[in-house]
Motif scaffolding. Structure first.
Motif, short mmCIF file in Angstrom:
data_model
loop_
_atom_site.label_atom_id
_atom_site.label_comp_id
_atom_site.label_asym_id
_atom_site.label_seq_id
_atom_site.Cartn_x
_atom_site.Cartn_y
_atom_site.Cartn_z
N LEU A 181 -2.69 -72.77 43.11
CA LEU A 181 -2.26 -71.84 42.07
C LEU A 181 -2.10 -70.45 42.68
CD1 LEU A 181 -1.86 -70.91 39.06
CD2 LEU A 181 -4.34 -70.55 39.02
N VAL A 182 -0.96 -69.82 42.43
CA VAL A 182 -0.72 -68.44 42.86
C VAL A 182 -0.42 -67.61 41.61
CG1 VAL A 182 0.67 -66.87 44.25
CG2 VAL A 182 0.18 -69.18 45.09
N MET A 183 -1.17 -66.55 41.41
CA MET A 183 -0.94 -65.62 40.30
C MET A 183 -0.81 -64.21 40.87
SD MET A 183 -3.83 -67.12 37.64
CE MET A 183 -3.50 -65.90 36.35
N HIS A 184 0.09 -63.41 40.29
CA HIS A 184 0.19 -62.03 40.75
C HIS A 184 0.78 -61.13 39.68
CE1 HIS A 184 4.55 -62.43 41.52
NE2 HIS A 184 4.30 -63.57 42.17
N SER A 185 0.54 -59.84 39.84
CA SER A 185 1.08 -58.84 38.94
C SER A 185 2.54 -58.56 39.30
CB SER A 185 0.26 -57.55 39.04
OG SER A 185 0.43 -56.97 40.33
N ASP A 186 3.18 -57.69 38.49
CA ASP A 186 4.59 -57.39 38.78
C ASP A 186 4.73 -56.40 39.92
OD1 ASP A 186 3.73 -55.08 37.54
OD2 ASP A 186 5.41 -54.96 36.12
N GLY A 187 3.62 -56.02 40.54
CA GLY A 187 3.69 -55.25 41.78
C GLY A 187 3.97 -56.11 42.98
N VAL A 188 4.20 -57.41 42.75
CA VAL A 188 4.55 -58.36 43.80
C VAL A 188 5.83 -59.06 43.38
CG1 VAL A 188 3.83 -60.42 45.06
CG2 VAL A 188 2.13 -58.70 44.43
N SER A 223 4.10 -67.28 30.47
CA SER A 223 3.35 -66.23 29.80
C SER A 223 4.20 -65.70 28.65
CB SER A 223 3.02 -65.08 30.77
OG SER A 223 2.01 -65.43 31.68
N LEU A 224 3.59 -65.45 27.51
CA LEU A 224 4.31 -64.95 26.35
C LEU A 224 4.34 -63.43 26.33
CD1 LEU A 224 2.95 -67.36 23.58
CD2 LEU A 224 5.03 -67.57 24.96
N PRO A 225 5.32 -62.84 25.64
CA PRO A 225 5.35 -61.38 25.52
C PRO A 225 4.11 -60.88 24.80
CG PRO A 225 7.44 -62.36 24.84
CD PRO A 225 6.47 -63.49 24.98
N GLY A 226 3.67 -59.68 25.16
CA GLY A 226 2.54 -59.10 24.47
C GLY A 226 1.70 -58.24 25.38
N ILE A 227 0.78 -57.47 24.76
CA ILE A 227 -0.13 -56.60 25.47
C ILE A 227 -1.54 -56.86 24.94
CG2 ILE A 227 -0.78 -54.22 26.01
CD1 ILE A 227 2.14 -53.44 25.36
N ALA A 228 -2.42 -57.29 25.79
CA ALA A 228 -3.81 -57.50 25.37
C ALA A 228 -4.43 -56.16 25.01
CB ALA A 228 -4.60 -58.17 26.49
N GLY A 229 -5.07 -56.12 23.83
CA GLY A 229 -5.68 -54.90 23.35
C GLY A 229 -4.84 -54.14 22.35
N ALA A 266 -3.32 -54.14 28.56
CA ALA A 266 -2.96 -54.74 29.84
C ALA A 266 -2.19 -56.03 29.63
CB ALA A 266 -4.22 -55.04 30.67
N ALA A 267 -1.34 -56.34 30.59
CA ALA A 267 -0.82 -57.70 30.73
C ALA A 267 -1.90 -58.51 31.45
CB ALA A 267 0.47 -57.70 31.54
N LEU A 268 -2.09 -59.75 31.03
CA LEU A 268 -3.12 -60.55 31.68
C LEU A 268 -2.86 -62.04 31.47
CD1 LEU A 268 -5.16 -61.63 29.23
CD2 LEU A 268 -5.98 -59.29 29.36
N ALA A 269 -3.50 -62.83 32.31
CA ALA A 269 -3.39 -64.28 32.20
C ALA A 269 -4.68 -64.91 32.69
CB ALA A 269 -2.19 -64.81 33.00
N VAL A 270 -5.04 -66.02 32.05
CA VAL A 270 -6.23 -66.78 32.42
C VAL A 270 -5.80 -68.21 32.70
CG1 VAL A 270 -8.46 -67.68 31.64
CG2 VAL A 270 -7.78 -65.33 31.06
N ALA A 271 -6.28 -68.75 33.81
CA ALA A 271 -6.00 -70.14 34.17
C ALA A 271 -7.32 -70.86 34.38
CB ALA A 271 -5.15 -70.22 35.43
N GLU A 272 -7.32 -72.16 34.07
CA GLU A 272 -8.49 -73.01 34.27
C GLU A 272 -8.08 -74.22 35.09
OE1 GLU A 272 -11.22 -73.79 30.95
OE2 GLU A 272 -10.91 -75.93 31.37
N ARG A 281 -4.89 -75.51 32.85
CA ARG A 281 -4.69 -74.92 31.52
C ARG A 281 -4.44 -73.43 31.71
NH1 ARG A 281 -8.99 -78.40 31.52
NH2 ARG A 281 -8.61 -80.33 30.38
N TYR A 282 -3.48 -72.90 30.96
CA TYR A 282 -3.01 -71.54 31.24
C TYR A 282 -2.60 -70.84 29.95
CZ TYR A 282 -0.18 -67.79 33.33
OH TYR A 282 0.35 -66.59 33.70
N ALA A 283 -2.98 -69.57 29.85
CA ALA A 283 -2.54 -68.72 28.75
C ALA A 283 -2.31 -67.32 29.28
CB ALA A 283 -3.57 -68.69 27.63
N GLY A 284 -1.15 -66.74 29.00
CA GLY A 284 -0.84 -65.42 29.53
C GLY A 284 -0.11 -64.55 28.53
N LEU A 285 -0.31 -63.22 28.69
CA LEU A 285 0.39 -62.22 27.90
C LEU A 285 1.03 -61.22 28.85
CD1 LEU A 285 -2.24 -61.41 25.08
CD2 LEU A 285 -0.10 -62.69 24.82
N GLY A 286 2.32 -61.00 28.71
CA GLY A 286 2.98 -59.99 29.51
C GLY A 286 3.41 -60.50 30.87
N ASN A 287 3.67 -59.55 31.76
CA ASN A 287 4.39 -59.87 33.01
C ASN A 287 3.44 -60.21 34.16
OD1 ASN A 287 3.40 -57.29 33.19
ND2 ASN A 287 5.35 -56.35 33.74
#
Length: 338
Positions: free
Chosen positions: A287-294, A262-268, A224-230, A239-245
């Protein structure tokens, strides 16, 4: 769509434009209230609320939809309904929610009844843009409104969404996750569910450490693409770290946006580079976060007053207007509070 069992991510009822569709939503809401053992009075309130929400959609809305789901907080459970439409909207939702007010010559008691019966209510409306209403019914007083709100919607034709989200507070750390399982359907949903489960059980740590943990725990999935924010408003940081879109933006006064990296990559899968970034994040920022379906062309400046509504209402409005029907979609909104 089967309303007998409602999982925590909920059920979308699309095309609520007829009496039969409205009745289906009401019956499903009553069943869910009974399953959660809310009690006779809250279930009766829930029936009134659902009838009024869906009646408004049938009478006035275009492309009306309702999301029905359980909401859990502090060991308690309630029922949440989110009604979304592209209808005529209202210039002043507060005035329209008073008993006796009407824009169509009717008695105008619908929104007033919803506000009275709900344990918690919020909404947003613009003339010619549509309305979003969010309602919760609890047994007893509603908990304090959450600092974060999110929702997902499966792509048209799918029963489950490959997108997911989670919110947690661990030893004072306010952290959120948005994830997008590769592809669509059950396997994508399984990848997101694995990410959500690993996030909830992850050791206390910064977003970068949490993303690395998720990567290790998802090797059995398609990834999955994913991101975590604190959120750390006391320290003035996010604080933020993300992989993918996964897209993420900080919105400050005047609705100015700042994109997060967010950096390129796929978690897993593979061995992605995980890097954590710090951003200024003061009290009052969003903070607004969303997938590439938006699509990311939304602008909160186009929605006067929306940034002051509950995070869930902001998320539902953006999903309505920027969500892509040919893809799973997820929006999460979190706010820095004192």
């Amino acid at each position: 769509m089967n309303g007998d069992v409602v999982l925590d991510h909920g059920i979308w009822f699309r095309g609520v434009e007829s009496g039969s569709a409205a009745s289906a939503v009401r019956r499903a809401a009553e069943r869910l209230g009974a399953q959660l053992e809310l009690g006779d009075r809250p279930v009766a309130d829930l029936a009134i609320i659902t009838a009024e929400l869906t009646s408004n959609l049938v009478k006035h809305a275009q492309e009306g939809m309702v999301l029905l789901r359980p909401v859990r907080r502090g060991g308690r459970a309630g029922v949440e309904l989110i009604a979304v439409d592209h209808g005529p909207g209202m210039a002043d939702l507060t005035v329209s929610s008073r008993d006796g007010h009407s824009t169509t010559g009717t008695l105008g008691i619908g929104l007033g009844a919803i506000v009275r019966q709900a344990s918690w209510f919020d909404g947003y409306s613009l003339p010619q843009r549509g309305t979003v209403l969010a309602v919760q019914v609890w047994s007893g007083p509603a908990p304090e409104p959450s600092w974060a709100g999110a929702l997902t919607r499966p792509m048209t034709g799918e029963q489950v969404s490959g997108d997911g989200y989670a919110v947690r507070v661990v030893e004072g750390r306010q952290q959120v996750l948005v994830c997008d399982g590769l592809g669509h359907g059950p396997l994508a949903a399984a990848a997101s569910e694995a990410a959500v489960g690993a996030f909830r059980d992850a050791p206390n740590g910064s977003p970068g450490a949490v993303v690395r943990h998720l990567h290790r725990m998802m090797s059995h999935t398609r990834g999955a693409a994913l991101a975590v924010a604190e959120l750390d408003p006391a320290g003035g940081l996010l604080r933020y770290a993300g992989l993918g879109n996964i897209a993420a933006m900080i919105v400050v006064e005047g609705a100015r946006r700042r994109g997060l990296v967010s950096l390129p990559g796929i978690a897993g899968h593979q061995n992605p580079v995980v890097r954590e970034y710090d951003y200024p994040f003061q009290v009052g920022a969003t903070l607004v976060m969303h997938s590439d379906g938006v699509v990311d062309r939304w602008d909160l400046a186009d929605y006067p007053g929306l940034v002051g509504r509950a995070p869930l209402v902001v998320a539902a409005t953006l999903l309505r207007d920027a969500g892509i029907r040919r893809d799973d979609a997820c929006v999460l909104v979190a706010r820095a509070e004192p």
